[in-house]
Design a protein around this motif. Structure first.
Motif, PDB file in Angstrom:
ATOM      1  N   GLU A   1       0.825  -1.203   0.000  1.00  0.00           N
ATOM      2  CA  GLU A   1       0.000   0.000   0.000  1.00  0.00           C
ATOM      3  C   GLU A   1       0.862   1.257   0.000  1.00  0.00           C
ATOM      4  O   GLU A   1       0.558   2.229  -0.704  1.00  0.00           O
ATOM      5  CB  GLU A   1      -0.939  -0.016   1.206  1.00  0.00           C
ATOM      6  CG  GLU A   1      -1.915   1.152   1.238  1.00  0.00           C
ATOM      7  CD  GLU A   1      -2.876   1.057   2.400  1.00  0.00           C
ATOM      8  OE1 GLU A   1      -3.581   2.050   2.662  1.00  0.00           O
ATOM      9  OE2 GLU A   1      -2.924  -0.022   3.046  1.00  0.00           O
ATOM     10  N   ASP A   2       1.950   1.250   0.771  1.00  0.00           N
ATOM     11  CA  ASP A   2       2.858   2.402   0.788  1.00  0.00           C
ATOM     12  C   ASP A   2       3.577   2.552  -0.549  1.00  0.00           C
ATOM     13  O   ASP A   2       3.845   3.681  -0.990  1.00  0.00           O
ATOM     14  CB  ASP A   2       3.879   2.247   1.916  1.00  0.00           C
ATOM     15  CG  ASP A   2       3.238   2.335   3.294  1.00  0.00           C
ATOM     16  OD1 ASP A   2       2.129   2.916   3.385  1.00  0.00           O
ATOM     17  OD2 ASP A   2       3.827   1.812   4.272  1.00  0.00           O
TER      18      ASP A   2
ATOM     19  N   ARG B   1       2.063   6.875  -6.817  1.00  0.00           N
ATOM     20  CA  ARG B   1       1.103   7.907  -7.212  1.00  0.00           C
ATOM     21  C   ARG B   1       1.718   9.289  -7.121  1.00  0.00           C
ATOM     22  O   ARG B   1       1.444  10.156  -7.966  1.00  0.00           O
ATOM     23  CB  ARG B   1      -0.156   7.816  -6.344  1.00  0.00           C
ATOM     24  CG  ARG B   1      -1.073   6.649  -6.691  1.00  0.00           C
ATOM     25  CD  ARG B   1      -2.448   6.837  -6.070  1.00  0.00           C
ATOM     26  NE  ARG B   1      -2.394   6.831  -4.622  1.00  0.00           N
ATOM     27  CZ  ARG B   1      -2.573   5.749  -3.882  1.00  0.00           C
ATOM     28  NH1 ARG B   1      -2.784   4.577  -4.472  1.00  0.00           N
ATOM     29  NH2 ARG B   1      -2.531   5.819  -2.563  1.00  0.00           N
ATOM     30  N   GLN B   2       2.551   9.526  -6.111  1.00  0.00           N
ATOM     31  CA  GLN B   2       3.239  10.808  -6.015  1.00  0.00           C
ATOM     32  C   GLN B   2       4.247  10.977  -7.154  1.00  0.00           C
ATOM     33  O   GLN B   2       4.395  12.064  -7.720  1.00  0.00           O
ATOM     34  CB  GLN B   2       3.938  10.917  -4.664  1.00  0.00           C
ATOM     35  CG  GLN B   2       2.990  11.044  -3.481  1.00  0.00           C
ATOM     36  CD  GLN B   2       3.743  11.163  -2.168  1.00  0.00           C
ATOM     37  OE1 GLN B   2       4.782  10.536  -1.971  1.00  0.00           O
ATOM     38  NE2 GLN B   2       3.217  11.970  -1.256  1.00  0.00           N
TER      39      GLN B   2
ATOM     40  N   GLU C   1      -7.525   8.871  -9.094  1.00  0.00           N
ATOM     41  CA  GLU C   1      -6.505   8.201  -8.304  1.00  0.00           C
ATOM     42  C   GLU C   1      -5.264   9.065  -8.131  1.00  0.00           C
ATOM     43  O   GLU C   1      -4.367   8.720  -7.373  1.00  0.00           O
ATOM     44  CB  GLU C   1      -6.109   6.883  -8.986  1.00  0.00           C
ATOM     45  CG  GLU C   1      -7.231   5.852  -8.966  1.00  0.00           C
ATOM     46  CD  GLU C   1      -6.769   4.542  -9.561  1.00  0.00           C
ATOM     47  OE1 GLU C   1      -5.596   4.484  -9.996  1.00  0.00           O
ATOM     48  OE2 GLU C   1      -7.557   3.591  -9.581  1.00  0.00           O
TER      49      GLU C   1
ATOM     50  N   GLN D   1       2.322   1.818  -3.489  1.00  0.00           N
ATOM     51  CA  GLN D   1       1.370   2.415  -4.411  1.00  0.00           C
ATOM     52  C   GLN D   1       1.197   3.903  -4.146  1.00  0.00           C
ATOM     53  O   GLN D   1       1.083   4.704  -5.087  1.00  0.00           O
ATOM     54  CB  GLN D   1       0.030   1.687  -4.311  1.00  0.00           C
ATOM     55  CG  GLN D   1       0.075   0.245  -4.791  1.00  0.00           C
ATOM     56  CD  GLN D   1      -1.244  -0.471  -4.611  1.00  0.00           C
ATOM     57  OE1 GLN D   1      -2.156   0.036  -3.946  1.00  0.00           O
ATOM     58  NE2 GLN D   1      -1.366  -1.656  -5.192  1.00  0.00           N
ATOM     59  N   HIS D   2       1.184   4.288  -2.865  1.00  0.00           N
ATOM     60  CA  HIS D   2       1.080   5.712  -2.530  1.00  0.00           C
ATOM     61  C   HIS D   2       2.313   6.466  -3.026  1.00  0.00           C
ATOM     62  O   HIS D   2       2.190   7.575  -3.583  1.00  0.00           O
ATOM     63  CB  HIS D   2       0.926   5.880  -1.023  1.00  0.00           C
ATOM     64  CG  HIS D   2       0.902   7.319  -0.581  1.00  0.00           C
ATOM     65  ND1 HIS D   2      -0.169   8.153  -0.813  1.00  0.00           N
ATOM     66  CD2 HIS D   2       1.843   8.068   0.068  1.00  0.00           C
ATOM     67  CE1 HIS D   2       0.093   9.358  -0.333  1.00  0.00           C
ATOM     68  NE2 HIS D   2       1.301   9.327   0.209  1.00  0.00           N
ATOM     69  N   GLN D   3       3.494   5.894  -2.857  1.00  0.00           N
ATOM     70  CA  GLN D   3       4.710   6.530  -3.339  1.00  0.00           C
ATOM     71  C   GLN D   3       4.698   6.661  -4.859  1.00  0.00           C
ATOM     72  O   GLN D   3       5.102   7.699  -5.411  1.00  0.00           O
ATOM     73  CB  GLN D   3       5.928   5.721  -2.897  1.00  0.00           C
ATOM     74  CG  GLN D   3       7.264   6.335  -3.302  1.00  0.00           C
ATOM     75  CD  GLN D   3       8.421   5.381  -3.068  1.00  0.00           C
ATOM     76  OE1 GLN D   3       8.429   4.271  -3.601  1.00  0.00           O
ATOM     77  NE2 GLN D   3       9.391   5.803  -2.268  1.00  0.00           N
TER      78      GLN D   3
END
Length: 329
Positions: free
Chosen positions: A167-168, A174-175, A327, A170-172
Motif C-alpha cells: 500500500e505504501d 502515485r506521487q 486516483e 502504491q502511494h509513493q
C-alpha cells in the motif's frame, strides 16, 4: 525462453526532464523515431560502470518517459532526415551523404536500484547527495548517441527508498506519477500479438503478420445498408498509441573469443553477430500506470538461445480497467 520478471529492487531514482540533442532516431532496420529501450538499458549499464565498483548499488531497470520530441526531418507527406556532408575529405571535397537520423528529446528516467546494506539504511540527505552525484555522472555520457544539455534548475533528481508495504509503494508511485506528467511512458504490448505457435506448425508467420498489421495503416472500404462506401483504417480511436519496438538482439553466430574477430571496437570482450528482435510497445500517460513494475524495462540474456532482449512487465500486471484521474489525488 522462460518468462522473466523484474528482479527485486529497494529504491527508485528519478532523473527529471533531461534535454537530449541529436539522439539517434533510427532505432532499428524496420522503424525510425524514438530510441528503443535497448538504448536506455545500455545507458544504465554505462552509468553503473562510470560510477565505479566502490558504490554499493546495482541498476536493475529503467523507465522511459517522453515529455517532448522534435525529429530532425523535413517534408510534408514524406518525411526526410536533415542530413549534412561533414567532415570534408582530405582533398577538401565534400564527403558522400550517409543517412543519419537525429531527434531532440526531453526525457525523464526512472531507474530501479538494488542498494547495499549501507545505502539501504541511509538518510534522505545522503540519498539526495548520491542522486546529484549520479546525475552529474550522467551528463558525461550520451543518451542514444545524443548530448545532454543543461536542464532547468527547478528540476532536481530524487532518490528514495522503496517501502516494503504494498500500500505504501502504491502511494509513493502515485506521487511519482505527478512528476512524470505531462508526458508519455513507454511500455511493452507483446500481448497484442498472437501466442507463439508450437514448433513445426505452418502458422509461424502469424506473429509476423500481426506485427506488420500493427506497424502500418491498413485502409479498407466499408459499405453501409444503402450501398454507400466509406474508407476506414485499421487504427481506430481508443486502441492506443501502438508502435513497433526493437527490444533486443538474437544471435546469428557462436560467441567468438576476445580478439579473434578483426576490426572489433573492443579487443578484450567476446563478440558475436546478431540481428534485431522486434516487439510491440505503447505510449501511454503515466496516470494509467498503477505500479512501478509496469514502468521499468530490464535486460535479460538466454545463453542457450543466444537472445539478448529487454522486458517490461506491463502486459502481465496491467489492470483490467485503466486508472482514473481521481486516483491522482
Amino acid at each position: 525462453m522462460t518468462q522473466t520478471r523484474l528482479p527485486r529492487i529497494n529504491a527508485l531514482l528519478h532523473l527529471p526532464h533531461l534535454r537530449v540533442q541529436n539522439a539517434n532516431a533510427i532505432s532499428g532496420p524496420h522503424s525510425w523515431g524514438h530510441p528503443g529501450p535497448t538504448a536506455f538499458t545500455g545507458l544504465m549499464t554505462a552509468l553503473r560502470r562510470k560510477l565505479g565498483p566502490e558504490l554499493e548499488l546495482d541498476m536493475i531497470g529503467v523507465g522511459i518517459i517522453n515529455h517532448h520530441y522534435q525529429a530532425q526531418t523535413n517534408g510534408d507527406y514524406t518525411q526526410r532526415f536533415n542530413l549534412s556532408r561533414n567532415p570534408l575529405n582530405k582533398d577538401g571535397s565534400t564527403a558522400a551523404i550517409v543517412e543519419e537520423g537525429r531527434i531532440h528529446l526531453e526525457l525523464s528516467l526512472v531507474i530501479g536500484l538494488a542498494l547495499g546494506e549501507t545505502l539501504a539504511s541511509a538518510s534522505q540527505p545522503t540519498l539526495d547527495q548520491l542522486a546529484n552525484t549520479i546525475q552529474q555522472c550522467l551528463h558525461s555520457l550520451r543518451v542514444a548517441g545524443g548530448s545532454i544539455l543543461p536542464g532547468h534548475g527547478r528540476w532536481q533528481p530524487r532518490l528514495t527508498h522503496l517501502p516494503e508495504n504494498t500500500e505504501d509503494q502504491q502511494h509513493q508511485f502515485r506521487q511519482l506519477r505527478r512528476w512524470l506528467m505531462p508526458g508519455y511512458a513507454l511500455v511493452a504490448r507483446d500481448d497484442l500479438l498472437p501466442p507463439q505457435p508450437p514448433s513445426g506448425e505452418a502458422a509461424d508467420s502469424s506473429r509476423l503478420d500481426a506485427w506488420l498489421d500493427q506497424c502500418r495503416l491498413n485502409h479498407y472500404p466499408v459499405a453501409d445498408e444503402q450501398g454507400q462506401v466509406s474508407w476506414q483504417h485499421s487504427r481506430q480511436q481508443g486502441h492506443g498509441w501502438i508502435v513497433p519496438l526493437p527490444v533486443g538482439y538474437g544471435a546469428l553466430s557462436p560467441l567468438y573469443p576476445a580478439g579473434s574477430v578483426a576490426h572489433c571496437r573492443d579487443e578484450t570482450t567476446p563478440v558475436r553477430f546478431v540481428e534485431s528482435l522486434y516487439g510491440l510497445g505503447e505510449w501511454l500517460s503515466p496516470h494509467r500506470l498503477t505500479d512501478y513494475r509496469q514502468l521499468l524495462w530490464y535486460p535479460s540474456h538466454d545463453a542457450s538461445s543466444g537472445v539478448y532482449r529487454c522486458h517490461n512487465d506491463y502486459p502481465a500486471t496491467r489492470p483490467t480497467a485503466p486508472a482514473i484521474l481521481g486516483e491522482l489525488a
